[in-house]
Motif scaffolding. Structure first.
Motif, PDB file in Angstrom:
ATOM      1  N   ASP A  32      -0.351  -4.606  13.152  1.00  0.00           N
ATOM      2  CA  ASP A  32      -1.720  -3.961  13.716  1.00  0.00           C
ATOM      3  C   ASP A  32      -1.872  -2.399  13.361  1.00  0.00           C
ATOM      4  N   GLU A  33      -0.576  -1.983  13.800  1.00  0.00           N
ATOM      5  CA  GLU A  33      -0.531  -0.367  13.800  1.00  0.00           C
ATOM      6  C   GLU A  33      -0.874  -0.018  12.172  1.00  0.00           C
ATOM      7  N   ALA A  34      -0.091  -0.888  11.436  1.00  0.00           N
ATOM      8  CA  ALA A  34      -0.094  -0.667   9.962  1.00  0.00           C
ATOM      9  C   ALA A  34      -1.384  -0.676   9.365  1.00  0.00           C
ATOM     10  N   HIS A  35      -2.190  -1.721   9.898  1.00  0.00           N
ATOM     11  CA  HIS A  35      -3.432  -2.013   9.442  1.00  0.00           C
ATOM     12  C   HIS A  35      -4.557  -0.863   9.715  1.00  0.00           C
ATOM     13  N   ALA A  36      -4.256  -0.276  11.061  1.00  0.00           N
ATOM     14  CA  ALA A  36      -5.111   0.803  11.495  1.00  0.00           C
ATOM     15  C   ALA A  36      -4.941   1.899  10.514  1.00  0.00           C
ATOM     16  N   LYS A  37      -3.739   1.927   9.963  1.00  0.00           N
ATOM     17  CA  LYS A  37      -3.591   2.946   9.118  1.00  0.00           C
ATOM     18  C   LYS A  37      -3.721   2.850   7.719  1.00  0.00           C
ATOM     19  N   GLY A  38      -4.285   1.724   7.295  1.00  0.00           N
ATOM     20  CA  GLY A  38      -4.833   1.392   5.985  1.00  0.00           C
ATOM     21  C   GLY A  38      -3.717   0.799   5.167  1.00  0.00           C
ATOM     22  N   VAL A  39      -2.467   0.440   5.788  1.00  0.00           N
ATOM     23  CA  VAL A  39      -1.489  -0.179   4.871  1.00  0.00           C
ATOM     24  C   VAL A  39      -1.934  -1.457   4.316  1.00  0.00           C
ATOM     25  N   LYS A  40      -1.609  -1.572   3.038  1.00  0.00           N
ATOM     26  CA  LYS A  40      -1.939  -2.794   2.086  1.00  0.00           C
ATOM     27  C   LYS A  40      -0.813  -3.782   2.035  1.00  0.00           C
ATOM     28  N   PHE A  41       0.543  -3.063   2.000  1.00  0.00           N
ATOM     29  CA  PHE A  41       1.640  -3.991   1.859  1.00  0.00           C
ATOM     30  C   PHE A  41       2.756  -3.438   3.035  1.00  0.00           C
ATOM     31  N   LEU A  42       3.378  -4.344   3.602  1.00  0.00           N
ATOM     32  CA  LEU A  42       4.380  -3.982   4.806  1.00  0.00           C
ATOM     33  C   LEU A  42       5.806  -4.748   4.447  1.00  0.00           C
ATOM     34  N   VAL A  43       6.695  -3.719   4.753  1.00  0.00           N
ATOM     35  CA  VAL A  43       7.926  -4.309   4.430  1.00  0.00           C
ATOM     36  C   VAL A  43       8.787  -4.520   5.773  1.00  0.00           C
ATOM     37  N   TYR A  44       9.227  -5.469   6.106  1.00  0.00           N
ATOM     38  CA  TYR A  44      10.182  -5.772   7.200  1.00  0.00           C
ATOM     39  C   TYR A  44      11.547  -5.799   6.605  1.00  0.00           C
ATOM     40  N   PRO A  45      12.752  -5.953   7.680  1.00  0.00           N
ATOM     41  CA  PRO A  45      14.125  -5.800   7.574  1.00  0.00           C
ATOM     42  C   PRO A  45      14.492  -7.206   6.918  1.00  0.00           C
ATOM     43  N   LEU A 266       6.848   2.160  12.700  1.00  0.00           N
ATOM     44  CA  LEU A 266       6.205   2.100  11.258  1.00  0.00           C
ATOM     45  C   LEU A 266       6.216   3.473  10.636  1.00  0.00           C
ATOM     46  N   ILE A 267       6.832   3.463   9.303  1.00  0.00           N
ATOM     47  CA  ILE A 267       6.477   4.308   8.447  1.00  0.00           C
ATOM     48  C   ILE A 267       5.702   4.261   7.203  1.00  0.00           C
ATOM     49  N   THR A 268       4.891   4.971   6.769  1.00  0.00           N
ATOM     50  CA  THR A 268       3.844   4.724   5.579  1.00  0.00           C
ATOM     51  C   THR A 268       3.902   6.146   4.555  1.00  0.00           C
ATOM     52  N   HIS A 269       3.289   5.583   3.446  1.00  0.00           N
ATOM     53  CA  HIS A 269       3.112   6.400   2.395  1.00  0.00           C
ATOM     54  C   HIS A 269       2.119   6.022   1.486  1.00  0.00           C
ATOM     55  N   GLU A 270       1.218   6.751   0.825  1.00  0.00           N
ATOM     56  CA  GLU A 270       0.156   6.412  -0.022  1.00  0.00           C
ATOM     57  C   GLU A 270       1.063   6.542  -1.342  1.00  0.00           C
ATOM     58  N   ALA A 271       1.240   5.533  -1.886  1.00  0.00           N
ATOM     59  CA  ALA A 271       2.203   5.306  -3.103  1.00  0.00           C
ATOM     60  C   ALA A 271       0.979   5.405  -4.202  1.00  0.00           C
ATOM     61  N   ASP A 272       1.289   6.206  -5.342  1.00  0.00           N
ATOM     62  CA  ASP A 272       0.559   6.155  -6.869  1.00  0.00           C
ATOM     63  C   ASP A 272       1.276   5.743  -7.722  1.00  0.00           C
TER      64      ASP A 272
END
Ligand code: CDT
Length: 301
Positions: A32-45, A266-272
């Motif tokens: 949910d937190e990731a979605h709010a931040k615009g994440v489109k691909f999420l990695v769990y352990p 959560l950690i995020t980054h806009e990847a190019d």
């Protein structure tokens, strides 16, 4: 579209008596937190759904089959798939797999935003030992509970990005990275459970372990010109500490996001992903520069 916001969902310790449903609720909160931040691909352990049980010895390994999933998705995990689909988010996570043939693997999957499992990977490099070793203060019995993976390091084009997986100890082996690199990988996902203390060296403090973790991921990303997301399950699990340090690394080998704590985070980054092209077409243009006539030893012993 070459840009995408990617995320790592670090998970704090999971205790022995925590249910799959409780873990999935934690995973969904991070989604949910990731979605709010615009994440489109999420990695769990690695082994997201359970405690890291290879620290425990049981004579009859069947007693530990309850840590394994016989179906994926299954009713406990389905809400995560449903949430991701509703968010239009792809994701990857690790779990323990028990096949219909009775084989046990340390597995991870990539799931598309449509909710389809598009790639499965079974951990290749299993660290530790198969029998109880009394001289150790901490056991690490992955070789007792899992078979070495039989999938090899595949890739899949998901959400326009060439993705591949490694699991924990695989990140320390350049062979894992190069096999993915040779397939043009642009995003390597890695889940890990790394105990802060588990071997026989008195020199190995947590700082040194953390350094080797980052060194491995940064070198692998740089030498194959790929993004990497390495995500921990960490902190205290049943009285045992595992280090955190989840990171996102760019194709230049730099850490561009890093977890600050040891809990669910959560950690995020806009990847190019266009940035992968430079290294792949210059210093790491494999077709132009590799000299495979001198590498035979690597695959012969
Ligand atoms: N889970 C896992 O592979 N952990 C290992 C611990 C190595 S020490 C036996 C790791 O490489 O982080």
């Amino acid at each position: 579209m070459t840009k995408m916001i990617i995320g790592g969902a670090q998970i704090g310790g999971i205790q022995k008596d925590e249910t799959r449903e409780e873990v999935i609720a934690r995973m969904i909160a991070l989604m949910d937190e990731a979605h709010a931040k615009g994440v489109k691909f999420l990695v769990y352990p690695e082994m997201t759904l359970t405690t890291f049980f290879p620290r425990f010895y049981v004579e009859d390994r069947a007693e530990f089959d309850h840590w394994f999933e016989t179906q994926m998705p299954n009713p406990a995990v389905q809400p995560l798939f449903d949430k991701a689909k509703a968010c239009g988010m792809g994701f990857t996570f690790g779990y323990c797999e028990l096949t219909p043939e009775g084989e046990h693997f340390n597995t991870s999957i990539i799931v598309s935003p449509e909710g389809e499992i598009v790639l499965k990977y079974r951990k290749t490099h299993l660290p530790g030992h198969a029998e109880f070793e009394p001289e150790r203060t901490h056991q690490h019995l992955e070789k007792r509970y899992f078979l070495p993976g039989d999938t090899g390091f595949g890739v899949v084009k998901n959400q326009d990005v060439i993705m591949g997986m490694a699991i924990c100890n695989d990140r320390r082996w350049p062979e894992s990275w190069r096999v993915l690199g040779l397939q043009g990988v642009q995003l390597v996902t890695i889940g890990y459970n790394t105990p802060s203390q588990n071997n026989l060296s008195s020199e190995e403090g947590i700082e040194r372990r953390m350094y080797h973790h980052e060194l491995s991921v940064c070198a692998g990303a740089y030498q194959n010109s790929t993004y990497a997301v390495a995500v921990a399950k960490c902190s205290m699990e049943d009285g045992n500490h595992m280090f955190a340090g989840s990171i996102i690394v760019d194709p230049d080998g730099f850490v561009v996001a890093k977890a600050t704590g040891e809990g669910d985070e959560l950690i995020t980054h806009e990847a190019d992903f266009a940035k992968c092209d430079f290294g792949k077409s210059t210093v790491f243009n494999f077709a132009a520069h590799r000299r495979i006539e001198h590498y035979g030893l690597i695959a012969s012993q």
